[in-house]
Design a protein around this motif. Structure first.
Motif, PDB file in Angstrom:
ATOM      1  N   LYS A  74       0.851  -1.196   0.000  1.00  0.00           N
ATOM      2  CA  LYS A  74       0.000   0.000   0.000  1.00  0.00           C
ATOM      3  C   LYS A  74       0.884   1.242   0.000  1.00  0.00           C
ATOM      4  O   LYS A  74       1.883   1.312   0.706  1.00  0.00           O
ATOM      5  CB  LYS A  74      -0.899   0.025   1.238  1.00  0.00           C
ATOM      6  CG  LYS A  74      -1.774  -1.208   1.371  1.00  0.00           C
ATOM      7  CD  LYS A  74      -2.827  -1.239   0.311  1.00  0.00           C
ATOM      8  CE  LYS A  74      -3.751  -2.411   0.539  1.00  0.00           C
ATOM      9  NZ  LYS A  74      -4.285  -2.988  -0.623  1.00  0.00           N
ATOM     10  N   SER A  75       0.498   2.235  -0.772  1.00  0.00           N
ATOM     11  CA  SER A  75       1.317   3.434  -0.914  1.00  0.00           C
ATOM     12  C   SER A  75       1.406   4.254   0.370  1.00  0.00           C
ATOM     13  O   SER A  75       2.210   5.147   0.460  1.00  0.00           O
ATOM     14  CB  SER A  75       0.782   4.309  -2.048  1.00  0.00           C
ATOM     15  OG  SER A  75      -0.526   4.731  -1.748  1.00  0.00           O
ATOM     16  N   GLY A  76       0.607   3.940   1.373  1.00  0.00           N
ATOM     17  CA  GLY A  76       0.626   4.689   2.607  1.00  0.00           C
ATOM     18  C   GLY A  76       1.737   4.284   3.565  1.00  0.00           C
ATOM     19  O   GLY A  76       1.865   4.854   4.642  1.00  0.00           O
ATOM     20  N   ALA A  77       2.548   3.302   3.216  1.00  0.00           N
ATOM     21  CA  ALA A  77       3.626   2.857   4.098  1.00  0.00           C
ATOM     22  C   ALA A  77       4.610   4.002   4.323  1.00  0.00           C
ATOM     23  O   ALA A  77       4.925   4.769   3.417  1.00  0.00           O
ATOM     24  CB  ALA A  77       4.344   1.661   3.498  1.00  0.00           C
ATOM     25  N   SER A  78       5.101   4.116   5.541  1.00  0.00           N
ATOM     26  CA  SER A  78       6.066   5.164   5.865  1.00  0.00           C
ATOM     27  C   SER A  78       7.418   4.835   5.253  1.00  0.00           C
ATOM     28  O   SER A  78       7.872   3.694   5.329  1.00  0.00           O
ATOM     29  CB  SER A  78       6.229   5.280   7.376  1.00  0.00           C
ATOM     30  OG  SER A  78       5.038   5.701   7.959  1.00  0.00           O
ATOM     31  N   PRO A  79       8.073   5.816   4.660  1.00  0.00           N
ATOM     32  CA  PRO A  79       9.407   5.567   4.110  1.00  0.00           C
ATOM     33  C   PRO A  79      10.379   5.231   5.235  1.00  0.00           C
ATOM     34  O   PRO A  79      10.432   5.932   6.248  1.00  0.00           O
ATOM     35  CB  PRO A  79       9.786   6.875   3.429  1.00  0.00           C
ATOM     36  CG  PRO A  79       8.665   7.816   3.617  1.00  0.00           C
ATOM     37  CD  PRO A  79       7.622   7.176   4.452  1.00  0.00           C
ATOM     38  N   SER A  80      11.131   4.146   5.057  1.00  0.00           N
ATOM     39  CA  SER A  80      12.067   3.755   6.102  1.00  0.00           C
ATOM     40  C   SER A  80      13.313   3.112   5.517  1.00  0.00           C
ATOM     41  O   SER A  80      13.320   2.644   4.375  1.00  0.00           O
ATOM     42  CB  SER A  80      11.404   2.799   7.096  1.00  0.00           C
ATOM     43  OG  SER A  80      11.057   1.588   6.463  1.00  0.00           O
ATOM     44  N   VAL A  81      14.360   3.096   6.351  1.00  0.00           N
ATOM     45  CA  VAL A  81      15.643   2.484   6.006  1.00  0.00           C
ATOM     46  C   VAL A  81      16.013   1.563   7.153  1.00  0.00           C
ATOM     47  O   VAL A  81      15.967   1.962   8.314  1.00  0.00           O
ATOM     48  CB  VAL A  81      16.739   3.554   5.802  1.00  0.00           C
ATOM     49  CG1 VAL A  81      18.069   2.910   5.436  1.00  0.00           C
ATOM     50  CG2 VAL A  81      16.319   4.564   4.736  1.00  0.00           C
ATOM     51  N   SER A 109      24.002  11.446  16.922  1.00  0.00           N
ATOM     52  CA  SER A 109      24.382  10.148  16.351  1.00  0.00           C
ATOM     53  C   SER A 109      23.187   9.347  15.852  1.00  0.00           C
ATOM     54  O   SER A 109      23.350   8.390  15.107  1.00  0.00           O
ATOM     55  CB  SER A 109      25.167   9.331  17.376  1.00  0.00           C
ATOM     56  OG  SER A 109      24.352   9.016  18.491  1.00  0.00           O
ATOM     57  N   ARG A 110      21.962   9.739  16.229  1.00  0.00           N
ATOM     58  CA  ARG A 110      20.768   9.026  15.781  1.00  0.00           C
ATOM     59  C   ARG A 110      20.239   9.561  14.454  1.00  0.00           C
ATOM     60  O   ARG A 110      19.253   9.063  13.930  1.00  0.00           O
ATOM     61  CB  ARG A 110      19.657   9.101  16.829  1.00  0.00           C
ATOM     62  CG  ARG A 110      19.928   8.320  18.082  1.00  0.00           C
ATOM     63  CD  ARG A 110      18.733   8.273  19.030  1.00  0.00           C
ATOM     64  NE  ARG A 110      18.017   9.535  19.197  1.00  0.00           N
ATOM     65  CZ  ARG A 110      16.821   9.813  18.649  1.00  0.00           C
ATOM     66  NH1 ARG A 110      16.196   8.941  17.924  1.00  0.00           N
ATOM     67  NH2 ARG A 110      16.255  10.973  18.858  1.00  0.00           N
ATOM     68  N   THR A 111      20.901  10.556  13.880  1.00  0.00           N
ATOM     69  CA  THR A 111      20.456  11.102  12.607  1.00  0.00           C
ATOM     70  C   THR A 111      21.517  10.833  11.544  1.00  0.00           C
ATOM     71  O   THR A 111      22.656  11.268  11.667  1.00  0.00           O
ATOM     72  CB  THR A 111      20.184  12.615  12.697  1.00  0.00           C
ATOM     73  OG1 THR A 111      19.201  12.848  13.704  1.00  0.00           O
ATOM     74  CG2 THR A 111      19.679  13.157  11.371  1.00  0.00           C
ATOM     75  N   LEU A 112      21.096  10.084  10.536  1.00  0.00           N
ATOM     76  CA  LEU A 112      21.934   9.802   9.377  1.00  0.00           C
ATOM     77  C   LEU A 112      21.289  10.482   8.176  1.00  0.00           C
ATOM     78  O   LEU A 112      20.115  10.868   8.229  1.00  0.00           O
ATOM     79  CB  LEU A 112      22.043   8.294   9.151  1.00  0.00           C
ATOM     80  CG  LEU A 112      22.572   7.474  10.313  1.00  0.00           C
ATOM     81  CD1 LEU A 112      22.452   5.984  10.022  1.00  0.00           C
ATOM     82  CD2 LEU A 112      24.021   7.826  10.603  1.00  0.00           C
ATOM     83  N   ILE A 147      17.534  10.370   8.032  1.00  0.00           N
ATOM     84  CA  ILE A 147      17.037   9.084   8.542  1.00  0.00           C
ATOM     85  C   ILE A 147      17.110   9.201  10.059  1.00  0.00           C
ATOM     86  O   ILE A 147      18.196   9.345  10.619  1.00  0.00           O
ATOM     87  CB  ILE A 147      17.910   7.910   8.075  1.00  0.00           C
ATOM     88  CG1 ILE A 147      17.990   7.856   6.551  1.00  0.00           C
ATOM     89  CG2 ILE A 147      17.379   6.590   8.654  1.00  0.00           C
ATOM     90  CD1 ILE A 147      19.097   6.951   6.036  1.00  0.00           C
ATOM     91  N   ILE A 148      15.965   9.168  10.709  1.00  0.00           N
ATOM     92  CA  ILE A 148      15.915   9.316  12.159  1.00  0.00           C
ATOM     93  C   ILE A 148      15.786   7.936  12.793  1.00  0.00           C
ATOM     94  O   ILE A 148      14.802   7.235  12.603  1.00  0.00           O
ATOM     95  CB  ILE A 148      14.726  10.205  12.598  1.00  0.00           C
ATOM     96  CG1 ILE A 148      14.702  11.521  11.816  1.00  0.00           C
ATOM     97  CG2 ILE A 148      14.744  10.430  14.108  1.00  0.00           C
ATOM     98  CD1 ILE A 148      15.932  12.376  11.978  1.00  0.00           C
ATOM     99  N   LEU A 149      16.812   7.553  13.558  1.00  0.00           N
ATOM    100  CA  LEU A 149      16.790   6.263  14.246  1.00  0.00           C
ATOM    101  C   LEU A 149      16.026   6.396  15.562  1.00  0.00           C
ATOM    102  O   LEU A 149      16.042   7.468  16.182  1.00  0.00           O
ATOM    103  CB  LEU A 149      18.221   5.785  14.514  1.00  0.00           C
ATOM    104  CG  LEU A 149      19.087   5.576  13.279  1.00  0.00           C
ATOM    105  CD1 LEU A 149      20.518   5.256  13.680  1.00  0.00           C
ATOM    106  CD2 LEU A 149      18.522   4.479  12.396  1.00  0.00           C
ATOM    107  N   PRO A 150      15.363   5.342  16.000  1.00  0.00           N
ATOM    108  CA  PRO A 150      14.609   5.416  17.258  1.00  0.00           C
ATOM    109  C   PRO A 150      15.542   5.542  18.463  1.00  0.00           C
ATOM    110  O   PRO A 150      16.717   5.184  18.388  1.00  0.00           O
ATOM    111  CB  PRO A 150      13.840   4.096  17.311  1.00  0.00           C
ATOM    112  CG  PRO A 150      14.608   3.174  16.439  1.00  0.00           C
ATOM    113  CD  PRO A 150      15.270   4.016  15.387  1.00  0.00           C
TER     114      PRO A 150
END
Length: 127
Positions: A12-19, A54-57, A121-124
């Motif tokens: 589904k196109s509503g999926a959040s973009p993730s890495v 360090s959590r932001t790439l 890219i925001i890591l949790p």
């Protein structure tokens, strides 16, 4: 009984973009992330780390020195390998026993640096 097939169970196109980053060195981008940036197999990307957080790439196109993206997992995802980057991504979670992967949220609005688009890219947060 509910039937699941290609017609009603596809992406589904509503999926959040993730890495995603795995301990084995695989970095994968889901279909939504690829669409946001316009990525296709064969293109080259690199990753930068925010020196203050360090959590932001940052993911960016890098035609000269980047990693070559390949099709991944028959799911319209793309991936490349770089153990050094996955080690950095997972280093935020050293106190979590058994952690072998982490998924970060790709922000759709890039930061412009010298006319290049850098996608955060925001890591949790570590637990």
């Amino acid at each position: 009984m509910k039937i699941f097939n290609k017609e009603n169970s596809s992406w589904k196109s509503g999926a959040s973009p993730s890495v995603s980053f795995t301990a084995s060195g695989v970095i994968s981008l889901n279909r939504s992330a690829c669409e946001v940036i316009g990525l296709k197999a064969g293109m080259k990307v690199s990753i930068a780390q925010d020196e203050d957080d360090s959590r932001t790439l940052y993911l960016f196109l890098d035609k000269e020195n980047g990693f070559i993206l390949r099709d991944y997992n028959k799911s319209n995802s793309l991936a490349f390998n770089c153990a050094a980057v996955t080690k950095v991504a997972l280093s935020n979670y050293e106190n979590e026993d058994g952690r072998t992967s982490v998924r970060g949220k790709l922000i759709k609005d890039p930061q412009l640096v010298d006319k290049a688009k850098y996608y955060p890219i925001i890591l949790p947060k570590a637990e």
